[in-house]
Design a protein around this motif. Structure first.
Motif, PDB file in Angstrom:
ATOM      1  N   GLU A  13       0.817  -1.208   0.000  1.00  0.00           N
ATOM      2  CA  GLU A  13       0.000   0.000   0.000  1.00  0.00           C
ATOM      3  C   GLU A  13       0.856   1.266   0.000  1.00  0.00           C
ATOM      4  O   GLU A  13       0.444   2.308  -0.510  1.00  0.00           O
ATOM      5  CB  GLU A  13      -0.925  -0.007   1.221  1.00  0.00           C
ATOM      6  N   ASP A  14       2.026   1.203   0.581  1.00  0.00           N
ATOM      7  CA  ASP A  14       2.921   2.359   0.616  1.00  0.00           C
ATOM      8  C   ASP A  14       3.855   2.337  -0.589  1.00  0.00           C
ATOM      9  O   ASP A  14       4.176   1.280  -1.122  1.00  0.00           O
ATOM     10  CB  ASP A  14       3.749   2.360   1.904  1.00  0.00           C
ATOM     11  N   ALA A  15       4.292   3.518  -0.992  1.00  0.00           N
ATOM     12  CA  ALA A  15       5.211   3.633  -2.131  1.00  0.00           C
ATOM     13  C   ALA A  15       6.635   3.397  -1.643  1.00  0.00           C
ATOM     14  O   ALA A  15       7.288   4.316  -1.137  1.00  0.00           O
ATOM     15  CB  ALA A  15       5.085   5.010  -2.770  1.00  0.00           C
ATOM     16  N   TRP A  16       7.124   2.168  -1.806  1.00  0.00           N
ATOM     17  CA  TRP A  16       8.472   1.865  -1.346  1.00  0.00           C
ATOM     18  C   TRP A  16       9.449   1.707  -2.496  1.00  0.00           C
ATOM     19  O   TRP A  16      10.506   1.093  -2.342  1.00  0.00           O
ATOM     20  CB  TRP A  16       8.500   0.651  -0.429  1.00  0.00           C
ATOM     21  N   GLY A  17       9.119   2.281  -3.677  1.00  0.00           N
ATOM     22  CA  GLY A  17      10.158   2.475  -4.665  1.00  0.00           C
ATOM     23  C   GLY A  17      11.083   3.580  -4.178  1.00  0.00           C
ATOM     24  O   GLY A  17      10.686   4.447  -3.385  1.00  0.00           O
ATOM     25  N   LEU A  18      12.335   3.544  -4.605  1.00  0.00           N
ATOM     26  CA  LEU A  18      13.306   4.546  -4.177  1.00  0.00           C
ATOM     27  C   LEU A  18      14.032   5.110  -5.399  1.00  0.00           C
ATOM     28  O   LEU A  18      14.501   4.345  -6.244  1.00  0.00           O
ATOM     29  CB  LEU A  18      14.325   3.930  -3.205  1.00  0.00           C
TER      30      LEU A  18
END
Length: 385
Positions: A266-271
């Motif tokens: 659900e969270d944007a954990w691309g970096l």
């Protein structure tokens, strides 16, 4: 020497000249803050976490302690002048005890390239690749600090004529990766959901997962990497807290098919990170981490999906970071297309794979919201015969 400015505040473990005892440090510009001494002098509530000179106690202390220590350091920098030393004048050592090491295979571009090279008559991606983050368990005992010489390994290989031989690898390679350092552990039998990623992961480091490609190609069927990977994995001496990367978070590439429920993030954990690959002073590629198909939160969820427990000091790495362009590939296997197109160095020589004496540096940076870049450190290593 990396210049971290005054906002990133990465952690390290270092030894002063003439001393044997390690200290916990924090990178401030091109200096290192002696956090062991500074926290003791100020009587900070968490000073005891740094007495042993390793990050191990801090990792195990959990998210609240991580936040309190970072807040204390950031608020007290101007009062710590007496505890600062040039980072170039100290020895940076392995900052934490590696408990377990897992390496993933999270770049679709890298996996596709390797599939085309190793399985030219089959599909580039295996049928499971877009359904789960593929990985393998490596050897924690061969994770070494940046600067440690890497001895060319030997192994069993199969020649073009079918001859089986044992000897030094002729295809020594690098893999530019990002490593994720686990702090708080978990309970055996209880999976860690993607939503709990930052409750357990303390920060990141830069990784070079050295590889013997000829050994790997012969041995990896059917159980995967073994001696071709287990001889050395180099990590940067700096661990950058996740808190320093809040502005670098981006949406990952669209995943198709939709992952199973336990892998949905659900969270944007691309970096938005970039890894620069340098051999003997020549920049060969700049690999974009934002292109990675699987996120670190999904990797952690899959790693623990069967109930495997996390321990402080666990390290899991992303696998080779590669983008769609030639100049974005994070390994020599891809850059030289398994030796068929050697790359040129600035000194006029060419490389398909590494020669004895070659020096490799992988440097990473993050692009924050607004376009500002911050350095994340680098990992170095030289090949010896």
């Amino acid at each position: 020497m990396t210049d971290f400015g005054r906002a990133t505040l990465p952690y390290c473990s270092f030894v002063r000249p003439g001393e044997e005892r390690a200290r916990v440090g924090v990178g401030v510009g091109t200096d290192v803050l002696d956090l062991t001494a500074a926290s003791a002098a100020r009587g900070h509530v968490h000073a005891g976490l740094f007495a042993a000179g390793s990050l191990d106690p801090l990792l195990a202390a959990g998210p609240l302690a991580w936040h309190e220590v970072r807040t204390f350091v950031a608020a007290s920098l101007d009062a710590f002048a007496e505890h600062l030393s040039p980072a170039a004048g100290v020895e940076l050592v392995l900052p934490f005890t590696v408990a377990d090491y897992v390496d993933f295979y999270a770049s679709e571009h890298h996996a596709t390239n390797v599939g085309r090279l190793f399985r030219p008559d089959g599909a580039a991606l295996t049928p499971n690749w877009k359904h789960l983050p593929i990985g393998y368990h490596g050897r924690a005992g061969t994770v070494v600090a940046s600067g440690t010489p890497v001895r060319r390994p030997s192994g069993q290989t199969r020649g073009h004529d079918g001859t089986i031989a044992f000897g030094p690898t002729a295809k020594l390679d690098i893999e530019a990766e990002i490593g994720f350092v686990v702090g708080a552990g978990s309970t055996l039998g209880e999976p860690v959901p993607t939503s709990s990623f930052d409750d357990h992961v303390f920060g990141i480091c830069v990784v070079n997962d050295w590889s013997a490609r000829d050994v790997q190609a012969w041995e990896y069927v059917p159980l995967g990497p073994f001696l071709g990977k287990s001889f050395a994995t180099s990590v940067s001496p700096w661990v950058v807290p996740l808190a320093a990367l809040a502005g670098a978070r981006v949406d990952p590439p669209r995943q198709d098919p939709e992952p199973l429920a336990y892998l949905q993030d659900e969270d944007a954990w691309g970096l938005d990170l970039e890894l620069e690959v340098i051999v003997n002073g020549t920049v060969l590629s700049r690999a974009p981490y934002a292109q990675m198909y699987w996120t670190p939160a999904q990797m952690l969820a899959h790693l623990t999906a069967n109930g495997a427990a996390l321990r402080p000091g666990d390290l899991f790495a992303s696998g080779t970071v590669s983008g769609p362009e030639q100049g974005q590939r994070g390994s020599l296997l891809e850059l030289s297309w398994n030796g068929s197109h050697p790359v040129l160095l600035d000194d006029g020589s060419s490389r398909s794979f590494l020669l004895d004496g070659d020096r490799v540096t992988i440097a990473a940076s993050a692009r924050l919201a607004g376009g500002r870049r911050i350095a994340l450190g680098q990992v170095d290593g030289q090949v010896v015969a």
